[in-house]
Each structure stands twice: as C-alpha cells, then as structure tokens.
Design a protein around this motif. Structure first.
Motif, PDB file in Angstrom:
ATOM      1  N   HIS A   1       0.849  -1.204   0.000  1.00  0.00           N
ATOM      2  CA  HIS A   1       0.000   0.000   0.000  1.00  0.00           C
ATOM      3  C   HIS A   1       0.879   1.246   0.000  1.00  0.00           C
ATOM      4  CE1 HIS A   1      -3.774  -2.151   1.373  1.00  0.00           C
ATOM      5  NE2 HIS A   1      -2.841  -3.056   1.679  1.00  0.00           N
TER       6      HIS A   1
ATOM      7  N   GLN B   1       0.569   3.840   2.964  1.00  0.00           N
ATOM      8  CA  GLN B   1       0.779   3.320   4.313  1.00  0.00           C
ATOM      9  C   GLN B   1       2.226   3.409   4.787  1.00  0.00           C
ATOM     10  OE1 GLN B   1      -1.257  -0.437   4.847  1.00  0.00           O
ATOM     11  NE2 GLN B   1      -3.160   0.366   3.967  1.00  0.00           N
TER      12      GLN B   1
ATOM     13  N   LEU C   1      -6.300  -6.157  12.731  1.00  0.00           N
ATOM     14  CA  LEU C   1      -6.671  -5.552  11.463  1.00  0.00           C
ATOM     15  C   LEU C   1      -7.747  -4.462  11.541  1.00  0.00           C
ATOM     16  CD1 LEU C   1      -6.615  -5.419   8.340  1.00  0.00           C
ATOM     17  CD2 LEU C   1      -8.310  -7.253   8.341  1.00  0.00           C
TER      18      LEU C   1
ATOM     19  N   TRP D   1      -6.779  -1.519  13.509  1.00  0.00           N
ATOM     20  CA  TRP D   1      -5.624  -0.892  12.851  1.00  0.00           C
ATOM     21  C   TRP D   1      -6.088  -0.023  11.676  1.00  0.00           C
ATOM     22  CZ3 TRP D   1      -3.725  -1.891   7.828  1.00  0.00           C
ATOM     23  CH2 TRP D   1      -2.439  -1.398   7.560  1.00  0.00           C
TER      24      TRP D   1
ATOM     25  N   ARG E   1     -11.177  -2.844  -2.058  1.00  0.00           N
ATOM     26  CA  ARG E   1     -10.343  -2.867  -0.839  1.00  0.00           C
ATOM     27  C   ARG E   1     -10.504  -4.193  -0.103  1.00  0.00           C
ATOM     28  NH1 ARG E   1      -8.191   1.419   2.380  1.00  0.00           N
ATOM     29  NH2 ARG E   1      -6.584   0.250   3.430  1.00  0.00           N
ATOM     30  N   PHE E   2     -11.729  -4.464   0.359  1.00  0.00           N
ATOM     31  CA  PHE E   2     -12.139  -5.781   0.851  1.00  0.00           C
ATOM     32  C   PHE E   2     -13.653  -5.774   0.963  1.00  0.00           C
ATOM     33  CE2 PHE E   2     -11.678  -5.584   5.848  1.00  0.00           C
ATOM     34  CZ  PHE E   2     -12.106  -4.269   5.889  1.00  0.00           C
TER      35      PHE E   2
ATOM     36  N   HIS F   1      -8.262  -7.959  -0.669  1.00  0.00           N
ATOM     37  CA  HIS F   1      -7.870  -8.745   0.508  1.00  0.00           C
ATOM     38  C   HIS F   1      -8.913  -9.829   0.720  1.00  0.00           C
ATOM     39  CE1 HIS F   1      -6.100  -4.714   1.227  1.00  0.00           C
ATOM     40  NE2 HIS F   1      -5.117  -5.384   1.810  1.00  0.00           N
TER      41      HIS F   1
ATOM     42  N   GLU G   1      -8.187 -12.605   5.995  1.00  0.00           N
ATOM     43  CA  GLU G   1      -6.924 -12.252   6.658  1.00  0.00           C
ATOM     44  C   GLU G   1      -7.002 -12.488   8.161  1.00  0.00           C
ATOM     45  OE1 GLU G   1      -6.003  -8.171   5.914  1.00  0.00           O
ATOM     46  OE2 GLU G   1      -4.218  -8.147   7.198  1.00  0.00           O
TER      47      GLU G   1
ATOM     48  N   ASP H   1       2.960  -6.164   2.013  1.00  0.00           N
ATOM     49  CA  ASP H   1       1.764  -5.571   2.624  1.00  0.00           C
ATOM     50  C   ASP H   1       2.090  -4.429   3.580  1.00  0.00           C
ATOM     51  OD1 ASP H   1      -0.971  -5.182   3.025  1.00  0.00           O
ATOM     52  OD2 ASP H   1      -1.007  -6.549   4.752  1.00  0.00           O
TER      53      ASP H   1
HETATM   54  N1  GUN Z   1      -7.913  -5.262   4.634  1.00  0.00           N
HETATM   55  C1  GUN Z   1      -8.537  -4.175   4.151  1.00  0.00           C
HETATM   56  N2  GUN Z   1      -7.709  -3.142   4.029  1.00  0.00           N
HETATM   57  C2  GUN Z   1      -6.504  -3.574   4.424  1.00  0.00           C
HETATM   58  C3  GUN Z   1      -5.220  -2.946   4.512  1.00  0.00           C
HETATM   59  O1  GUN Z   1      -5.018  -1.775   4.202  1.00  0.00           O
HETATM   60  N3  GUN Z   1      -4.218  -3.729   4.988  1.00  0.00           N
HETATM   61  C4  GUN Z   1      -4.396  -5.027   5.341  1.00  0.00           C
HETATM   62  N4  GUN Z   1      -3.360  -5.736   5.779  1.00  0.00           N
HETATM   63  N5  GUN Z   1      -5.588  -5.616   5.270  1.00  0.00           N
HETATM   64  C5  GUN Z   1      -6.622  -4.901   4.818  1.00  0.00           C
END
Ligand code: GUN
Ligand code: ZN
Length: 453
Positions: free
Chosen positions: A94, A97, A108, A111, A219-220, A247, A250, A337
């Motif tokens: 990213h 980031q 996550l 964060w 994004r997710f 993503h 995770e 990541d």
């Molecule tokens: N899942 C959705 N957004 C992110 C991200 O910015 N980083 C990570 N590691 N997982 C995510």
C-alpha cells in the motif's frame, strides 16, 4: 523528490548500454518445497556479465569471454563478487501506508480505523498523492524491488500519481483506484457510478501504456456494497487484461464480519467469486482463513494469493499454510503488505515466511523464497516474458547486492559452507543496506550512496 538527496536517479548518469559483472542468480522453474540439495530450477552463473541494451537484457555470458563487437563503449561496472538478481516483485503493498508502517498495538479492523484510514484521507490532496507516489517508488527501488502490485487510496488522483511516477521510469506497476463505498469514514468513500467512471478513465489512459496495468481494486468485501461489487465484476469482464486485487480471509474477526454482511455467500471468497472477480489475474492478499472449497475455486480460476508474512505476524492475523495452498493447486506469491507489513525488504518478508512455515513444521528454502519473489510472481502475473529472469529479451529490471553487510553479515558470509547456506544466511541477515544498485528498464534508479560503482 528533493527530500531524498542521495542515492537516487536524479543524480545518476544514464547509459544506453551497460555491462554489469557479478554472480548471477535466477530461476528457470519452481524449486518447490524440496530440500535445498534436491531442488531444481536454480540457475547460478558466477562471474558472468549481463549486457543491457536500452531497456532490455541483450545477452549473458561468462566474464572471461570477450565482449561482442560494438560493446566496448558500453558503461562497464565491475560488481565482481557481488550478487545480481532480477529485481524483486512485491505483489501486494500500500503506497499511502508508509505513513503508518510500524504502528503499535492493534489487529486488522482496529488498525484500519485507528491508523490507516486517517492516513489515507490525506491522499485526497493531489500534492500529497504525488509526493507520496514518488517517495514510495524510490522506497521500493532502494529495497531492490522493481515491480509491484499496489494499493493507492480511494482517490482517483492517488492512482494517477502512481501511474505517472512509474511510467516516467518505465517501471512495471499494477494499480487502480481503491473501491470503497461503505464502512469507511467521510472522505474515503466513493459511489458506484462515479467510481465506475473513474476506473474507466484510468483504464483508457493507463492500461497497457508504458508498462502500466490497471487493477480493479476492491479494498475488501466489508467496504464495498453489493452494487459496487457487481460494478467491479462488470469492469473485470468488460476490460479483459486488467488485473483484480483485494484482501481475503486475513483475520478471524474480519471473516465473521463478512459472513454477517453477506449472509447469502457460501464464504468470504464467494462474495468475490459470484460477482466474476476471481480470474487468472486476480491477486488476493492473505487467504489465511480459506477452506478447501475456496482453494479449489482459486485453483480453477488460476488466481493467486499474495502471502504477506510480516503483516500476518505483526497484525497477529494467523499462520498461512503455504504447502497446503500449493498442494491444492493455488498459486502463491510473496508480498510486503506495508504498512500492515513491517518492511519493504523482500528478504525480511522471506525470513518471516520462513518462520511462519517453521512454526508449521515446514522449511522454506532460499531457492523457493527467491523464486517466489522473482520468476514465481512474474509467472502468476502473466509477465514471465518480461520480468523475473536474467534472460536475453527480458526487461532489464535488476538489483545488485552485497553478500555481506556489517560485521556479522560479512563474517557469516565468509563461513558459508555451500551456495544454499550462503544464500539462506544472506536472506536471513540482509536487507536494503546490502543493496548496491537497482535498475529499472535499463536505467539505474538507485545507487547506494556509500558504495562506489
Ligand atoms: N484489509 C482491508 N484493508 C486492508 C489494509 O489496508 N491492509 C491489510 N493488511 N488488510 C486490509
Ligand atoms: Zn494489504
């Protein structure tokens, strides 16, 4: 650009032809999880020269052979005793980031809310986006990474800034405006119609130009409405040849949330698959909490998991079972990541991958780790004709490394028992301080400020 005065391309002389002498290491096939001594696919060419003509590798030959006619005028750099590798390929990272890498204390979802979303808000400002893109590419090069699959932010300008910066150096970059229309703060949400228009404009302008490729970037699942996912699937189907990045699976709280948000979906992966988002150009970060059914879908579609070991450890997300994924036919690449991950250094990420496998009773060889970050990633991205190998015809995306750095690294290198021992110790102890120079499309984009040549 001026904030990083030493080491970067602004200061470096250009050349149309280079002759780089050193120890060449690359791969012709996947060494797999075989013990190092039984591995195949490694190509080790000590004391060779790499002949670079314009953007591409023209030839590789033993250093003792006379240069072909016409090459005497080329810029010759003697890296004798150094390691020359294809530039690394980071398949999930990213850009914005870098502002929050190494932030304390959260998993996550916290964060994202605490650190990441506030940082990404700043990228609405074009000057922040442009400066951030340039800083980010320089950061990649200064870690020996020459190609990447990148998340910018929801703002169109943040993708444009990356495309502009990468294309001006003819760097292979895959990115696209992030899609997110819910469960994100004000200033970080788009809407379906505008997002679709932005993506189409970016595809028309950038996809296939100057080594740039567009990725439909969901994004997710939690930050896209069902309508937006349908639009994303339509983009993938309409613009064949574009990539898709997202993503998946995770973190366990994330997986539970997705199940609540999409009660009809068979699984988290199915949220994407049923919209037509999963194909051979899909790059899905993490994939720790998938089931066998999901892995079969990834295998059948030819999609890849971007395994992100330093992020998985840092955010406490879980231990990815790499052997199981590959046994069940899933492609796996390696990613930093950042900023969930703690370093752009692919060596650091290889080392974290080694530790994650070790906790599961598996030993990741230096060959498998290096293959995955070079030819493996290139193959899964459909780019093995262009990147990931030191082969005539490939683009000259190359990194030159010192084997040893500092007292311990240099001493350990001298103690090496064989090539795998040496290379494994290098992965374990090396980082960007070992990097001597990076070349992108035949131009030196980074030179270690304290190393001559
Ligand atoms: N899942 C959705 N957004 C992110 C991200 O910015 N980083 C990570 N590691 N997982 C995510
Ligand atoms: Zn990520």
């Amino acid at each position: 650009m001026s904030e990083l005065p030493r080491g970067f391309s602004d200061n470096l002389p250009a050349s149309a032809r280079w002759v780089l002498r050193g120890d060449l290491l690359d791969f012709t096939a996947d060494p797999g999880f075989a013990p190092p001594a039984e591995s195949t696919g490694l190509r080790w060419r000590p004391d060779h020269v790499l002949l670079i003509d314009g953007e591409r590798i023209a030839a590789v030959q033993p250093a003792s052979d006379p240069l072909p006619p016409g090459w005497a005028q080329a810029t010759q750099i003697d890296h004798h005793g150094r390691l020359i590798l294809p530039g690394f390929i980071d398949t999930h990272v990213h850009c914005p980031q870098l502002d929050v890498i190494a932030s304390f204390g959260t998993e996550l979802l916290d964060w994202l809310n605490t650190y990441t979303f506030p940082a990404e808000l700043r990228y609405a400002d074009p000057s922040v986006a442009r400066a951030g893109a340039q800083r980010f590419l320089k950061a990649l090069w200064s870690h020996g990474t020459t190609s990447a699959v990148v998340f910018p932010t929801v703002h169109k300008i943040s993708a444009e800034a990356l495309f502009e910066a990468a294309s001006s150096h003819r760097m292979r970059l895959i990115t696209g405006k992030v899609l997110m229309d819910r469960n994100a703060p004000d200033g970080l949400r788009d809407d379906v119609a505008q997002a679709e228009r932005d993506c189409i404009e970016l595809i028309d302008r950038w996809h296939g130009r100057d080594r740039q490729a567009f990725a439909v970037t969901v994004r997710f699942a939690p930050t896209s409405s069902p309508a937006q996912l349908t639009m994303a699937g339509r983009l993938c189907q309409t613009y064949a040849g574009t990539y898709m990045q997202t993503h998946v699976a995770e973190n366990r709280d994330e997986v539970r949330w997705v199940a609540e948000l999409f009660p009809d979906a068979r699984s988290y992966l199915d949220v994407y698959d049923r919209e037509g988002l999963i194909g051979p150009r899909a790059v899905l970060a993490h994939g720790i909490w998938l089931d066998a059914n999901d892995r079969a879908v990834l295998r059948d579609r030819g999609a890849q998991i971007a395994h992100s070991p330093s992020s998985n450890l840092f955010l406490g997300s879980g231990l990815f079972d790499w052997v199981q994924a590959e046994r069940e036919g899933v492609h796996v690449s390696l990613a930093s990541d950042v900023g969930g991950g703690t370093s752009l250094s692919m060596q650091h990420n290889m080392l974290d991958a080694y530790k994650i496998q070790a906790l599961q009773g598996v030993r990741l060889s230096a060959w498998k780790a290096l293959y995955t970050a070079t030819l493996g990633a290139a193959s899964h991205l459909g780019l093995a004709h262009e990147i990931g190998r030191l082969e005539p015809g490939c683009m000259a995306d190359v990194a030159v490394w010192n084997w040893g750095h500092g007292l311990v690294g240099t001493h350990r290198d001298q103690m090496a028992r064989d090539l795998h021992d040496r290379t494994f110790a290098w992965i374990t102890l090396a980082d960007e301080r070992n990097l001597v120079a990076s070349y992108v499309a035949g131009q030196r984009v980074y030179q270690h400020p304290d190393v001559e040549n």
